[in-house]
Scaffold this motif. Structure first.
Motif, short mmCIF file in Angstrom:
data_model
loop_
_atom_site.label_atom_id
_atom_site.label_comp_id
_atom_site.label_asym_id
_atom_site.label_seq_id
_atom_site.Cartn_x
_atom_site.Cartn_y
_atom_site.Cartn_z
N THR A 83 -10.70 10.59 -3.10
CA THR A 83 -11.40 9.34 -2.42
C THR A 83 -10.06 9.08 -1.74
N THR A 90 -7.32 7.05 -3.29
CA THR A 90 -7.12 5.90 -3.43
C THR A 90 -6.76 5.41 -5.36
N VAL A 111 -14.02 0.78 -7.36
CA VAL A 111 -13.94 1.47 -6.27
C VAL A 111 -16.26 1.64 -5.94
N SER A 165 -16.31 4.05 4.26
CA SER A 165 -14.83 4.17 4.98
C SER A 165 -14.75 3.91 6.27
N LYS A 208 1.39 4.21 -3.07
CA LYS A 208 0.75 5.31 -3.22
C LYS A 208 1.89 6.77 -4.22
N GLN A 267 -2.29 11.46 0.90
CA GLN A 267 -2.95 10.30 0.45
C GLN A 267 -2.69 8.88 1.25
N ILE A 294 -8.97 -0.72 -2.50
CA ILE A 294 -9.17 -0.21 -3.57
C ILE A 294 -8.05 -0.07 -4.62
N ARG A 295 -6.75 0.69 -3.31
CA ARG A 295 -5.84 0.44 -3.90
C ARG A 295 -4.80 -0.55 -4.48
N ARG A 306 -10.15 1.44 1.92
CA ARG A 306 -9.45 2.35 0.66
C ARG A 306 -7.75 1.06 0.15
N ASN A 326 1.32 -1.40 -0.36
CA ASN A 326 -0.29 0.20 0.29
C ASN A 326 0.57 1.10 0.00
N SER A 334 -9.97 9.32 -7.87
CA SER A 334 -9.15 8.59 -7.55
C SER A 334 -8.37 10.36 -5.97
N SER A 384 -11.43 1.91 -13.48
CA SER A 384 -11.21 2.04 -11.81
C SER A 384 -12.70 2.55 -10.83
#
Length: 420
Positions: free
Chosen positions: A97, A99, A287, A219, A56, A247, A259-260, A256, A52, A94, A283
């Motif tokens: 959000t 993501t 999402v 979330s 990013k 982020q 989603i990522r 989240r 994760n 994104s 995407s």
């Protein structure tokens, strides 16, 4: 507890999943299958957090984007002589959000923005006049016209901006209100906008700010037992929409993170030639399905002991959240009545087949990760699955050093029966 729209969809998804995934496979995906489960789970969660963090986008890019937004707004004021107070630049997609992820090959990515203009304060005759005026004001950046936006590729930036001219829904001329496509739903209705749909040359309802609020609000609902016990709800409350939020996301913010990870896995599926670039799941579909699933689980009162347990359920259930309405696939926009994000699937069945191929691969990779009991081997598998490692001898098309992962027979694209 009363059944809600998404809790019903989740119940149906659970039934469909359990009917199609064998008991043996379900057992292998269970966190109870881990030896010394507490230690193993923490190690797995740590590895997922590393992925994760790896995918990013650098926070400095958002400072650049904010500066570019200001430059765009200033240019509109300068060129069109519109009042400063009539223009509002709203990041969407994104970035809002939290993501947004960087691409596996570090190529340019898009940051979406909406230009919301109070049309009662400017002189505009019709939707296309508004769209073209915005484009002409941006001419020094040579914007590319798209279906509803202008694509601006700033020199020397790691991203490009897709800039959508819009107006608050209640600000469009009264003469056009009966012609607008779609209506806002009751959720986040006050945030609804009208954008220009250039193929039809009409206004169309959109609600990017409402959609971002929906993802953030869901979330913020804690499904993890330790969050509930420690009363940490306030720590995960929905953020107000700000100019490109930071982020940083922890694994406890499981929606989240899911989603990522799934967006990254999809990008790797394209990179490794499992699915074609033009057919990859968009995407907004990923999402929407994951957030619908998360909301449905929350509405059902689901509680999880560990983020990995929740992550597995989200990944497993997501494909089964797609609705069938008559002969059509449906993924409803929760903020705009009648808008179907799967509309193109019904015109091009290859898109649905590509989605199925990808989700089958996703399940296979998840099973491999969960079945690996050695910590070092599992970490290596995770890094390979999500493209966080380099091959010793990189070769095209894996030019940035990714080790190609050979597809199994299971992942060949299904026949299309001649449908385009």
């Amino acid at each position: 507890m009363a059944e809600t729209q998404y809790s019903y969809l989740v119940s149906e998804a659970i039934n469909r999943r359990d009917a199609q995934i064998s008991k043996t496979l379900r057992k292998s995906l269970s966190i109870e299958n881990f030896h010394d489960s507490s230690h193993q789970l923490e190690a797995l969660a740590h590895d997922i957090q590393l992925v994760n963090d790896h995918i990013k986008v650098d926070s400095r890019i958002f400072d650049e984007a904010s500066s570019d937004y200001e430059g765009i707004a200033s240019k509109l004021v300068e060129k069109l002589h519109w009042p400063n107070e009539s223009i509002r630049i709203i990041p969407q997609g994104s970035a809002t959000t939290k993501t947004l992820i960087r691409s596996p090959d570090n190529s340019k990515f898009d940051i979406d923005a909406v230009c919301s203009v109070d049309l009662t304060m400017v002189e505009v005759s019709d939707p296309m006049d508004f769209y073209e005026k915005v484009g002409s004001a941006l001419e020094e950046w040579e914007p590319e016209p798209k279906k509803r936006c202008w694509k601006i590729d700033f020199q020397g930036r790691r991203y490009y901006i897709e800039f959508t001219p819009s107006t608050p829904l209640d600000k469009i001329p009264q003469s056009a209100t009966g012609q607008i496509t779609f209506s806002p739903s009751n959720r986040y209705r006050e945030k609804a906008l009208a954008v220009v749909d250039t193929p039809s040359k009409q206004w169309k309802t959109s609600n990017p700010e409402g959609f971002s609020s929906w993802v953030s609000d869901q979330s913020s609902r804690p499904l993890l037992q330790w969050l509930l016990e420690k009363s940490m709800r306030d720590s995960y409350s929905a953020e107000s929409v700000t100019p490109v939020p930071a982020q940083d996301v922890e694994i406890s913010d499981t929606l989240r993170v899911a989603i990522r990870l799934l967006k990254r896995h999809r990008d790797m599926a394209v990179r490794r030639n499992f699915i074609e670039p033009d057919l990859k799941p968009i995407s907004i579909i990923i999402v929407t399905l994951l957030t619908q699933c998360y909301e449905g689980l929350a509405d059902k009162g689901a509680v999880y002991t560990h983020p990995i347990e929740l992550l597995i359920d989200l990944v497993e259930l997501m494909p089964y959240m797609v609705e069938r309405r008559g002969n059509e696939y449906w993924i409803a926009n929760p903020t705009v009545e009648g808008e179907n994000f799967a509309e193109e699937w019904n015109d091009n069945i290859k898109l649905k087949h590509s989605f199925d191929t990808w989700t089958n691969l996703l399940l296979e990779d998840l099973t491999e990760i969960m079945a690996t009991t050695d910590k070092d081997s599992r970490r290596q598998t995770i890094k390979e699955v999500f493209g966080c490692t380099a091959a010793q001898s990189p070769t095209p098309p894996y030019g940035s050093g990714l080790a190609p992962k050979k597809p199994s027979q299971h992942h060949k694209a299904p026949p299309t029966k001649g449908l385009a």
